[in-house]
Scaffold this motif. Structure first.
Motif, short mmCIF file in Angstrom:
data_model
loop_
_atom_site.label_atom_id
_atom_site.label_comp_id
_atom_site.label_asym_id
_atom_site.label_seq_id
_atom_site.Cartn_x
_atom_site.Cartn_y
_atom_site.Cartn_z
N LEU A 18 0.99 -1.12 -0.03
CA LEU A 18 0.02 -0.23 -0.21
C LEU A 18 0.86 1.15 -0.04
O LEU A 18 2.13 1.18 0.60
CB LEU A 18 -0.72 0.02 1.31
CG LEU A 18 -2.08 -0.87 1.24
CD1 LEU A 18 -2.61 -0.69 2.69
CD2 LEU A 18 -3.05 -0.52 0.19
N ARG A 19 0.37 2.49 -0.66
CA ARG A 19 1.04 3.58 -0.34
C ARG A 19 -0.01 4.58 0.21
O ARG A 19 -1.21 4.59 -0.30
CB ARG A 19 1.42 4.21 -1.82
CG ARG A 19 2.32 5.35 -1.72
CD ARG A 19 2.99 5.86 -3.15
NE ARG A 19 1.74 6.48 -3.87
CZ ARG A 19 1.88 7.52 -4.85
NH1 ARG A 19 3.19 7.64 -5.16
NH2 ARG A 19 1.34 8.03 -5.36
N LEU A 20 0.52 5.29 1.42
CA LEU A 20 -0.15 6.19 2.07
C LEU A 20 0.25 7.60 1.75
O LEU A 20 1.42 7.61 2.14
CB LEU A 20 -0.08 5.78 3.48
CG LEU A 20 -0.39 4.32 3.97
CD1 LEU A 20 -0.24 4.19 5.60
CD2 LEU A 20 -1.66 3.85 3.42
N PRO A 21 -0.62 8.58 1.26
CA PRO A 21 -0.34 9.67 1.13
C PRO A 21 -0.68 10.43 2.43
O PRO A 21 -1.58 10.26 2.95
CB PRO A 21 -0.90 10.56 -0.01
CG PRO A 21 -1.37 9.05 -0.84
CD PRO A 21 -1.81 8.14 0.44
N CYS A 22 0.20 11.59 2.54
CA CYS A 22 -0.44 12.39 3.67
C CYS A 22 -0.17 13.79 2.91
O CYS A 22 0.93 14.40 2.72
CB CYS A 22 0.96 12.18 4.90
SG CYS A 22 0.30 13.69 6.09
N ALA A 23 -1.38 14.53 2.99
CA ALA A 23 -1.39 15.89 2.20
C ALA A 23 -1.55 16.71 3.20
O ALA A 23 -2.45 16.75 4.15
CB ALA A 23 -2.56 15.89 1.39
N ALA A 24 -0.74 18.01 3.33
CA ALA A 24 -0.77 18.99 4.20
C ALA A 24 -1.27 20.12 3.62
O ALA A 24 -0.93 20.55 2.47
CB ALA A 24 0.66 19.00 4.90
N SER A 25 -1.57 20.97 4.39
CA SER A 25 -1.85 22.41 4.07
C SER A 25 -1.09 23.33 4.88
O SER A 25 -0.52 22.90 5.83
CB SER A 25 -3.66 22.67 4.47
OG SER A 25 -3.61 22.71 5.93
N GLY A 26 -0.85 24.56 4.33
CA GLY A 26 -0.16 25.56 5.04
C GLY A 26 1.28 25.86 4.21
O GLY A 26 1.69 24.95 3.44
N ARG A 27 1.59 27.00 4.27
CA ARG A 27 2.82 27.43 3.22
C ARG A 27 4.00 27.33 3.92
O ARG A 27 5.21 27.37 3.12
CB ARG A 27 2.57 29.12 3.22
CG ARG A 27 1.40 29.61 2.20
CD ARG A 27 1.25 30.88 2.13
NE ARG A 27 1.08 31.59 3.53
CZ ARG A 27 1.00 32.83 3.53
NH1 ARG A 27 1.20 33.77 2.49
NH2 ARG A 27 0.70 33.35 4.74
N THR A 28 4.04 26.62 5.24
CA THR A 28 5.42 26.46 5.94
C THR A 28 5.40 25.13 6.02
O THR A 28 6.26 24.63 6.83
CB THR A 28 5.39 27.40 7.24
OG1 THR A 28 4.16 26.71 8.03
CG2 THR A 28 5.25 28.76 7.24
N PHE A 29 4.73 24.00 5.14
CA PHE A 29 5.15 22.70 5.39
C PHE A 29 6.39 22.32 5.32
O PHE A 29 6.81 21.33 6.10
CB PHE A 29 4.31 22.15 4.45
CG PHE A 29 4.42 20.57 4.49
CD1 PHE A 29 5.00 19.90 3.26
CD2 PHE A 29 3.99 20.03 5.43
CE1 PHE A 29 5.04 18.60 3.33
CE2 PHE A 29 3.99 18.51 5.72
CZ PHE A 29 4.78 17.85 4.45
N SER A 30 7.25 23.09 4.61
CA SER A 30 8.84 22.48 4.36
C SER A 30 9.53 23.02 5.53
O SER A 30 10.72 22.56 5.58
CB SER A 30 9.40 23.51 3.37
OG SER A 30 9.43 24.80 3.41
N MET A 31 8.94 23.57 6.61
CA MET A 31 9.41 23.89 7.89
C MET A 31 9.45 22.83 9.09
O MET A 31 9.65 22.94 9.97
CB MET A 31 9.35 25.10 8.59
CG MET A 31 9.90 26.19 7.56
SD MET A 31 9.63 27.78 8.13
CE MET A 31 11.02 27.95 9.41
N TYR A 32 8.56 21.67 8.52
CA TYR A 32 8.19 20.65 9.62
C TYR A 32 8.81 19.29 9.06
O TYR A 32 8.66 18.84 7.96
CB TYR A 32 6.47 20.37 9.45
CG TYR A 32 5.64 21.68 9.95
CD1 TYR A 32 5.56 22.77 9.41
CD2 TYR A 32 5.30 21.50 11.24
CE1 TYR A 32 5.00 23.87 9.91
CE2 TYR A 32 4.60 22.62 11.85
CZ TYR A 32 4.44 23.76 11.20
OH TYR A 32 3.88 24.66 11.70
#
Length: 126
Positions: A18-32
């Protein structure tokens, strides 16, 4: 603030993938840093895999080494968890989580999580 949404769970036979995607909202996702955790009935939530902010650093629980792969695409605000060679012991609700930080950090402890997704059920039949 970051909101996380997992998908891709389902019922699969032992040995499947299986492949599980995790979609994120927010402009600062690259800092997490992002981590995947799982929780089976009657058990504590446990670490599965993590990826650092740029994707340059990853870590895995022993249970998933050689079978699971985590990757992220910041341009799409998405992190993927590829699950291969699944066994019934992998049955659990899988959660995506995020932790804000500087430098290339990974997220391995539930107590360090800033944001959780709602989870997606993975069931592996024997």
């Amino acid at each position: 603030q970051v909101q996380l949404a997992e998908s891709g769970g389902g019922l699969v036979q032992a040995g499947g993938s299986l492949r599980l995607p995790c979609a994120a909202s927010g402009r600062t996702f690259s800092m997490y840093a992002v981590g995947w955790f799982r929780q089976a009935p009657g058990k504590e939530r446990e670490f599965v895999a993590s990826v650092s902010q740029s994707g340059g650093r990853t870590s895995y629980a022993d249970s998933g080494k050689g079978r699971f792969t985590i990757s992220r695409y910041n341009a799409k605000n998405t992190v993927y968890l590829q699950l291969n060679s699944l066994s019934p012991e992998d049955t659990a609700v899988y959660y995506c989580a995020a932790k804000f930080g500087f430098g290339e950090i990974v997220l391995e402890a539930p107590r360090d999580v800033n944001y959780w997704g709602q989870g997606t059920q993975v069931t592996v039949s024997s």
